[in-house]
Design a protein around this motif. Structure first.
Motif, PDB file in Angstrom:
ATOM      1  N   VAL A   4       0.889  -1.158   0.000  1.00 58.00           N
ATOM      2  CA  VAL A   4       0.000   0.000   0.000  1.00 58.00           C
ATOM      3  C   VAL A   4       0.923   1.202   0.000  1.00 58.00           C
ATOM      4  CG1 VAL A   4      -1.773   1.267   1.264  1.00 58.00           C
ATOM      5  CG2 VAL A   4      -1.786  -1.234   1.268  1.00 58.00           C
ATOM      6  N   ARG A   5       0.831   1.992  -1.079  1.00 60.79           N
ATOM      7  CA  ARG A   5       1.767   3.096  -1.254  1.00 60.79           C
ATOM      8  C   ARG A   5       1.005   4.412  -1.356  1.00 60.79           C
ATOM      9  NH1 ARG A   5       6.564   1.610  -3.436  1.00 60.79           N
ATOM     10  NH2 ARG A   5       5.488   0.023  -4.637  1.00 60.79           N
ATOM     11  N   HIS A   6       1.519   5.419  -0.687  1.00 62.06           N
ATOM     12  CA  HIS A   6       0.979   6.780  -0.784  1.00 62.06           C
ATOM     13  C   HIS A   6       1.119   7.236  -2.229  1.00 62.06           C
ATOM     14  CE1 HIS A   6       0.250  10.962   0.285  1.00 62.06           C
ATOM     15  NE2 HIS A   6       1.397  11.302  -0.269  1.00 62.06           N
ATOM     16  N   GLU A   7       0.056   7.702  -2.835  1.00 61.19           N
ATOM     17  CA  GLU A   7       0.097   8.082  -4.243  1.00 61.19           C
ATOM     18  C   GLU A   7       0.433   9.556  -4.442  1.00 61.19           C
ATOM     19  OE1 GLU A   7       0.071   6.087  -6.827  1.00 61.19           O
ATOM     20  OE2 GLU A   7      -0.122   4.404  -5.447  1.00 61.19           O
ATOM     21  N   GLY A   8       0.412  10.342  -3.396  1.00 61.52           N
ATOM     22  CA  GLY A   8       0.740  11.761  -3.517  1.00 61.52           C
ATOM     23  C   GLY A   8       2.237  11.980  -3.619  1.00 61.52           C
ATOM     24  N   LYS A   9       2.615  13.227  -3.541  1.00 61.63           N
ATOM     25  CA  LYS A   9       4.025  13.585  -3.622  1.00 61.63           C
ATOM     26  C   LYS A   9       4.665  13.457  -2.244  1.00 61.63           C
ATOM     27  CE  LYS A   9       6.998  17.285  -5.245  1.00 61.63           C
ATOM     28  NZ  LYS A   9       7.059  18.639  -5.774  1.00 61.63           N
ATOM     29  N   PHE A  10       5.841  12.831  -2.208  1.00 57.08           N
ATOM     30  CA  PHE A  10       6.590  12.741  -0.960  1.00 57.08           C
ATOM     31  C   PHE A  10       7.408  14.014  -0.818  1.00 57.08           C
ATOM     32  CE2 PHE A  10       6.243   8.103  -1.873  1.00 57.08           C
ATOM     33  CZ  PHE A  10       5.545   7.753  -0.727  1.00 57.08           C
ATOM     34  N   GLU A  11       7.258  14.702   0.284  1.00 56.11           N
ATOM     35  CA  GLU A  11       8.004  15.938   0.502  1.00 56.11           C
ATOM     36  C   GLU A  11       8.734  15.867   1.829  1.00 56.11           C
ATOM     37  OE1 GLU A  11       5.875  19.540  -0.073  1.00 56.11           O
ATOM     38  OE2 GLU A  11       4.796  18.771  -1.802  1.00 56.11           O
ATOM     39  N   PRO A  12       9.929  16.478   1.888  1.00 58.88           N
ATOM     40  CA  PRO A  12      10.647  16.497   3.164  1.00 58.88           C
ATOM     41  C   PRO A  12       9.869  17.326   4.182  1.00 58.88           C
ATOM     42  CG  PRO A  12      11.911  17.615   1.442  1.00 58.88           C
ATOM     43  CD  PRO A  12      10.649  17.118   0.818  1.00 58.88           C
ATOM     44  N   PRO A  13      10.025  17.017   5.456  1.00 61.53           N
ATOM     45  CA  PRO A  13       9.312  17.772   6.482  1.00 61.53           C
ATOM     46  C   PRO A  13       9.811  19.204   6.546  1.00 61.53           C
ATOM     47  CG  PRO A  13      10.907  16.325   7.487  1.00 61.53           C
ATOM     48  CD  PRO A  13      10.897  16.009   6.026  1.00 61.53           C
ATOM     49  N   PRO A  14       8.945  20.139   6.967  1.00 60.20           N
ATOM     50  CA  PRO A  14       9.394  21.527   7.109  1.00 60.20           C
ATOM     51  C   PRO A  14      10.373  21.647   8.269  1.00 60.20           C
ATOM     52  CG  PRO A  14       7.191  21.274   8.007  1.00 60.20           C
ATOM     53  CD  PRO A  14       7.555  19.960   7.363  1.00 60.20           C
ATOM     54  N   PRO A  15      11.171  22.721   8.294  1.00 64.32           N
ATOM     55  CA  PRO A  15      12.101  22.885   9.411  1.00 64.32           C
ATOM     56  C   PRO A  15      11.340  23.040  10.725  1.00 64.32           C
ATOM     57  CG  PRO A  15      12.197  24.769   7.911  1.00 64.32           C
ATOM     58  CD  PRO A  15      11.225  23.789   7.342  1.00 64.32           C
ATOM     59  N   THR A  16      11.908  22.505  11.776  1.00 67.48           N
ATOM     60  CA  THR A  16      11.279  22.635  13.088  1.00 67.48           C
ATOM     61  C   THR A  16      11.830  23.856  13.803  1.00 67.48           C
ATOM     62  OG1 THR A  16      12.958  21.338  14.201  1.00 67.48           O
ATOM     63  CG2 THR A  16      11.095  20.119  13.289  1.00 67.48           C
ATOM     64  N   THR A  17      11.160  24.269  14.831  1.00 68.64           N
ATOM     65  CA  THR A  17      11.621  25.398  15.628  1.00 68.64           C
ATOM     66  C   THR A  17      12.992  25.110  16.218  1.00 68.64           C
ATOM     67  OG1 THR A  17       9.325  25.869  16.194  1.00 68.64           O
ATOM     68  CG2 THR A  17      10.992  26.925  17.536  1.00 68.64           C
ATOM     69  N   ASP A  18      13.231  23.862  16.637  1.00 69.45           N
ATOM     70  CA  ASP A  18      14.529  23.489  17.202  1.00 69.45           C
ATOM     71  C   ASP A  18      15.647  23.709  16.186  1.00 69.45           C
ATOM     72  OD1 ASP A  18      13.227  22.758  19.496  1.00 69.45           O
ATOM     73  OD2 ASP A  18      13.235  20.626  19.038  1.00 69.45           O
ATOM     74  N   ASP A  19      15.384  23.360  14.924  1.00 67.67           N
ATOM     75  CA  ASP A  19      16.386  23.555  13.882  1.00 67.67           C
ATOM     76  C   ASP A  19      16.708  25.030  13.709  1.00 67.67           C
ATOM     77  OD1 ASP A  19      16.472  20.850  13.369  1.00 67.67           O
ATOM     78  OD2 ASP A  19      15.078  20.953  11.688  1.00 67.67           O
ATOM     79  N   LEU A  20      15.671  25.858  13.711  1.00 69.02           N
ATOM     80  CA  LEU A  20      15.878  27.288  13.507  1.00 69.02           C
ATOM     81  C   LEU A  20      16.612  27.926  14.680  1.00 69.02           C
ATOM     82  CD1 LEU A  20      12.430  28.232  11.949  1.00 69.02           C
ATOM     83  CD2 LEU A  20      14.605  27.903  10.776  1.00 69.02           C
ATOM     84  N   VAL A  21      16.291  27.498  15.891  1.00 68.76           N
ATOM     85  CA  VAL A  21      16.972  28.028  17.076  1.00 68.76           C
ATOM     86  C   VAL A  21      18.443  27.613  17.052  1.00 68.76           C
ATOM     87  CG1 VAL A  21      17.111  27.849  19.597  1.00 68.76           C
ATOM     88  CG2 VAL A  21      14.899  28.174  18.498  1.00 68.76           C
ATOM     89  N   ALA A  22      18.732  26.363  16.702  1.00 71.87           N
ATOM     90  CA  ALA A  22      20.121  25.894  16.636  1.00 71.87           C
ATOM     91  C   ALA A  22      20.905  26.669  15.581  1.00 71.87           C
ATOM     92  CB  ALA A  22      20.154  24.400  16.330  1.00 71.87           C
ATOM     93  N   LEU A  23      20.278  26.944  14.449  1.00 72.46           N
ATOM     94  CA  LEU A  23      20.932  27.708  13.395  1.00 72.46           C
ATOM     95  C   LEU A  23      21.214  29.132  13.863  1.00 72.46           C
ATOM     96  CD1 LEU A  23      21.958  27.919  10.522  1.00 72.46           C
ATOM     97  CD2 LEU A  23      19.633  28.496   9.810  1.00 72.46           C
ATOM     98  N   ALA A  24      20.250  29.773  14.517  1.00 70.20           N
ATOM     99  CA  ALA A  24      20.440  31.134  15.009  1.00 70.20           C
ATOM    100  C   ALA A  24      21.561  31.195  16.046  1.00 70.20           C
ATOM    101  CB  ALA A  24      19.137  31.659  15.615  1.00 70.20           C
ATOM    102  N   GLU A  25      21.625  30.215  16.935  1.00 69.10           N
ATOM    103  CA  GLU A  25      22.683  30.176  17.944  1.00 69.10           C
ATOM    104  C   GLU A  25      24.060  30.007  17.300  1.00 69.10           C
ATOM    105  OE1 GLU A  25      22.652  30.763  21.191  1.00 69.10           O
ATOM    106  OE2 GLU A  25      20.516  31.189  21.113  1.00 69.10           O
ATOM    107  N   ALA A  26      24.143  29.168  16.286  1.00 70.39           N
ATOM    108  CA  ALA A  26      25.413  28.955  15.600  1.00 70.39           C
ATOM    109  C   ALA A  26      25.880  30.227  14.904  1.00 70.39           C
ATOM    110  CB  ALA A  26      25.281  27.823  14.585  1.00 70.39           C
ATOM    111  N   VAL A  27      24.950  30.954  14.293  1.00 70.57           N
ATOM    112  CA  VAL A  27      25.299  32.210  13.626  1.00 70.57           C
ATOM    113  C   VAL A  27      25.755  33.244  14.653  1.00 70.57           C
ATOM    114  CG1 VAL A  27      24.342  34.152  12.313  1.00 70.57           C
ATOM    115  CG2 VAL A  27      23.846  31.810  11.621  1.00 70.57           C
ATOM    116  N   ARG A  28      25.046  33.340  15.773  1.00 69.53           N
ATOM    117  CA  ARG A  28      25.439  34.288  16.829  1.00 69.53           C
ATOM    118  C   ARG A  28      26.828  33.979  17.359  1.00 69.53           C
ATOM    119  NH1 ARG A  28      20.488  33.306  19.556  1.00 69.53           N
ATOM    120  NH2 ARG A  28      18.962  34.437  18.368  1.00 69.53           N
ATOM    121  N   GLU A  29      27.105  32.709  17.588  1.00 73.59           N
ATOM    122  CA  GLU A  29      28.413  32.302  18.119  1.00 73.59           C
ATOM    123  C   GLU A  29      29.522  32.641  17.131  1.00 73.59           C
ATOM    124  OE1 GLU A  29      31.362  30.730  20.554  1.00 73.59           O
ATOM    125  OE2 GLU A  29      29.272  31.091  21.078  1.00 73.59           O
TER     126      GLU A  29
END
Length: 122
Positions: A62-87
């Motif tokens: 049984v296969r999903h017939e729609g388009k497979f898309e990567p998940p959107p970025p999570t808040t944790d990802d965005l916070v980690a990115l912002a911290e890395a840029v600040r550092e």
């Protein structure tokens, strides 16, 4: 930044976009959109592997017939990115020059990004 989950197939470096689950009592393999969390008895697959999956003889797929898309970025990802840029943007205060005798007697550590340089002991 996107999900760090990768395809479960050996040697495949692609990002996972689908989840494979086996329903053993119904002899069915189910390929659907990527689950929110990695589960112990499921497999994350990239799009080519999700589309080309075959099941053992006598099993249904049984296969999903729609388009497979990567998940959107999570808040944790965005916070980690912002911290890395600040550092990385944080200025390093210059040290006052010390005379050679103090440098030889007192070992010091230097900081460069997230790594520390520790001089060898003699």
């Amino acid at each position: 930044m996107r999900s760090s989950r990768r395809c479960s197939r050996n040697g495949c470096p692609r990002q996972a976009v689908a989840t494979l689950t086996y329903v053993y009592n119904e002899s069915t393999a189910v390929v659907g959109p990527l689950a929110a969390f990695a589960e112990p008895h499921t497999y994350d697959l990239c799009e080519p592997h999700a589309r080309s999956l075959t099941a053992p003889r006598g099993w249904d797929v049984v296969r999903h017939e729609g388009k497979f898309e990567p998940p959107p970025p999570t808040t944790d990802d965005l916070v980690a990115l912002a911290e890395a840029v600040r550092e990385a943007a944080r200025p390093v205060a210059p040290r006052p020059p010390a005379d050679d005798q103090d440098q030889q007697q007192t070992p010091h550590t230097g900081r460069r990004g997230h790594l520390r340089v520790i001089p060898p002991t003699h």
